[in-house]
Enzyme design. Structure first.
Site, PDB file in Angstrom:
ATOM      1  N   LYS A  13       1.548  40.513 -85.959  1.00  0.00           N
ATOM      2  CA  LYS A  13       2.637  40.423 -86.950  1.00  0.00           C
ATOM      3  C   LYS A  13       2.080  40.379 -88.377  1.00  0.00           C
ATOM      4  CE  LYS A  13       4.263  36.546 -85.234  1.00  0.00           C
ATOM      5  NZ  LYS A  13       3.471  36.212 -84.031  1.00  0.00           N
ATOM      6  N   ARG A  88      10.909  30.240 -85.312  1.00  0.00           N
ATOM      7  CA  ARG A  88      10.216  30.041 -84.029  1.00  0.00           C
ATOM      8  C   ARG A  88      11.042  29.185 -83.069  1.00  0.00           C
ATOM      9  NH1 ARG A  88       4.744  30.842 -86.063  1.00  0.00           N
ATOM     10  NH2 ARG A  88       3.175  30.697 -84.429  1.00  0.00           N
ATOM     11  N   ARG A 127     -10.870  37.154 -82.587  1.00  0.00           N
ATOM     12  CA  ARG A 127     -10.511  36.612 -83.901  1.00  0.00           C
ATOM     13  C   ARG A 127     -11.220  35.272 -84.131  1.00  0.00           C
ATOM     14  NH1 ARG A 127      -4.206  36.239 -85.547  1.00  0.00           N
ATOM     15  NH2 ARG A 127      -4.184  34.317 -84.370  1.00  0.00           N
ATOM     16  N   ARG A 133     -10.728  30.488 -86.751  1.00  0.00           N
ATOM     17  CA  ARG A 133      -9.495  29.691 -86.829  1.00  0.00           C
ATOM     18  C   ARG A 133      -9.484  28.663 -85.705  1.00  0.00           C
ATOM     19  NH1 ARG A 133      -3.779  32.797 -87.356  1.00  0.00           N
ATOM     20  NH2 ARG A 133      -3.028  31.146 -86.003  1.00  0.00           N
ATOM     21  N   ARG A 144      -0.131  27.553 -77.597  1.00  0.00           N
ATOM     22  CA  ARG A 144       0.704  28.343 -78.525  1.00  0.00           C
ATOM     23  C   ARG A 144       1.566  29.343 -77.755  1.00  0.00           C
ATOM     24  NH1 ARG A 144      -4.057  30.341 -82.043  1.00  0.00           N
ATOM     25  NH2 ARG A 144      -2.608  31.864 -82.884  1.00  0.00           N
TER      26      ARG A 144
HETATM   27  P1  ADP Z   1       0.179  32.902 -84.799  1.00  0.00           P
HETATM   28  O1  ADP Z   1      -0.895  33.751 -85.372  1.00  0.00           O
HETATM   29  O2  ADP Z   1      -0.232  32.189 -83.572  1.00  0.00           O
HETATM   30  O3  ADP Z   1       1.477  33.584 -84.676  1.00  0.00           O
HETATM   31  P2  ADP Z   1       0.817  31.407 -87.169  1.00  0.00           P
HETATM   32  O4  ADP Z   1      -0.274  31.761 -88.105  1.00  0.00           O
HETATM   33  O5  ADP Z   1       2.151  31.996 -87.396  1.00  0.00           O
HETATM   34  O6  ADP Z   1       0.357  31.650 -85.695  1.00  0.00           O
HETATM   35  O7  ADP Z   1       1.011  29.804 -87.100  1.00  0.00           O
HETATM   36  C1  ADP Z   1      -0.087  28.944 -86.830  1.00  0.00           C
HETATM   37  C2  ADP Z   1       0.441  27.550 -86.500  1.00  0.00           C
HETATM   38  O8  ADP Z   1       1.239  27.060 -87.602  1.00  0.00           O
HETATM   39  C3  ADP Z   1       1.363  27.463 -85.295  1.00  0.00           C
HETATM   40  O9  ADP Z   1       0.663  27.353 -84.069  1.00  0.00           O
HETATM   41  C4  ADP Z   1       2.176  26.202 -85.618  1.00  0.00           C
HETATM   42  O10 ADP Z   1       1.437  25.022 -85.398  1.00  0.00           O
HETATM   43  C5  ADP Z   1       2.375  26.325 -87.132  1.00  0.00           C
HETATM   44  N1  ADP Z   1       3.616  27.096 -87.453  1.00  0.00           N
HETATM   45  C6  ADP Z   1       3.679  28.274 -88.103  1.00  0.00           C
HETATM   46  N2  ADP Z   1       4.944  28.701 -88.242  1.00  0.00           N
HETATM   47  C7  ADP Z   1       5.724  27.755 -87.662  1.00  0.00           C
HETATM   48  C8  ADP Z   1       7.114  27.617 -87.458  1.00  0.00           C
HETATM   49  N3  ADP Z   1       7.993  28.549 -87.892  1.00  0.00           N
HETATM   50  N4  ADP Z   1       7.557  26.505 -86.822  1.00  0.00           N
HETATM   51  C9  ADP Z   1       6.730  25.579 -86.391  1.00  0.00           C
HETATM   52  N5  ADP Z   1       5.384  25.638 -86.537  1.00  0.00           N
HETATM   53  C10 ADP Z   1       4.870  26.710 -87.158  1.00  0.00           C
END
Ligand code: ADP
Length: 241
Positions: A13, A88, A127, A133, A144
């Site tokens: 994304k 989410r 990654r 990360r 996740r």
């Molecule tokens: P990914 O690459 O796994 O899609 P993100 O970079 O979007 O992850 O998010 C990393 C972390 O930040 C998530 O695992 C969560 O802990 C937190 N997070 C991000 N966006 C949200 C959201 N909309 N609601 C709740 N937690 C979030």
């Protein structure tokens, strides 16, 4: 054009959102990036969410909704927003609809990037090696994915019900995925530019029936008028006699 890029963690994304920013001038709103920025600058919010993020859990709805609203207000003239990693949960989706409606905006499209979960683990391991990360370790990643399946996946029928869900193959090459997204966006923009859709046959039928009725009425009226004048002429003839 406001769109949601939807899909499990590591579906790509962020990569696609950045391409759209460069190509279309939209503003990317990634709650993950916002939280990571808060975290690395050591703000009280960052300290609060660090543990949750590292373990792969979800930060509270209240926090992420506030972050999004703040960005909507900071960019009132944006050509469009790309929501990446948000919403989410169902409360987040409802809060987003309300926040946009309050600002005379709406979600125009939800693009779901369909991916194979097994392939995701391989992507994330790569990654983890490249970017380090903390939440890309296999254990957090599984958490996740589980959070996605239990709390985020239910948004699919929610947006399908609103007629906004478009699905694309997220396993194709980066450029092919970008091309699929572009097709969806250009299609949505065309649809919006057409103005009000033409009513379907069934909806037009009453109008046709009304037109027919008017014609019938007109011919009935003229027949009546003809009959009347004919009898008036006959009466006049009789009087003459
Ligand atoms: P990914 O690459 O796994 O899609 P993100 O970079 O979007 O992850 O998010 C990393 C972390 O930040 C998530 O695992 C969560 O802990 C937190 N997070 C991000 N966006 C949200 C959201 N909309 N609601 C709740 N937690 C979030």
């Amino acid at each position: 054009m406001n769109l949601i890029l939807f899909g499990p963690p590591a579906a790509g994304k962020g990569t696609q959102a950045k391409k759209l920013v460069a190509e279309r001038g939209y503003i990317q709103l990634s709650t993950g990036d916002m939280l990571r920025a808060a975290r690395s600058s050591g703000t009280p919010l960052g300290k609060k969410v660090a543990g949750i993020m590292d373990s792969g859990g979800l930060v509270s709805d209240e926090i992420v909704i506030a972050l999004i609203e703040e960005q909507l207000d900071r960019n009132p003239k944006a050509a469009g927003f790309i929501f990446d990693g948000f919403p989410r949960t169902m409360p987040q989706a409802q809060a987003l609809d309300a926040a946009l409606a309050k600002r005379n905006k709406k979600v125009d499209a939800v693009i779901r990037m369909k991916v194979d979960e097994k392939a995701l683990l391989a992507r994330v391991t790569k990654r983890f090696e490249a970017e380090g990360r903390a939440d890309d370790n296999p254990e957090s990643f599984k958490k996740r994915l589980a959070a996605y399946n239990s709390q985020t996946a239910p948004l699919v029928p929610f947006y399908a019900g609103q007629g906004k869900l478009k699905e694309i193959d997220g396993m194709a090459s980066m450029d092919q995925v970008a091309a699929s997204i572009a097709r969806v966006l250009d299609g949505a923009a065309k649809g919006a530019g057409k103005g009000a859709p033409r009513p379907r046959k069934a909806a037009r039928a009453p109008a046709r029936a009304a037109a027919k009725a008017t014609t019938k009425l007109a011919s009935k009226t003229s027949a009546k008028t003809a009959r009347k004048s004919a009898s008036r002429a006959a009466a006049a003839k009789a009087r003459k006699r």
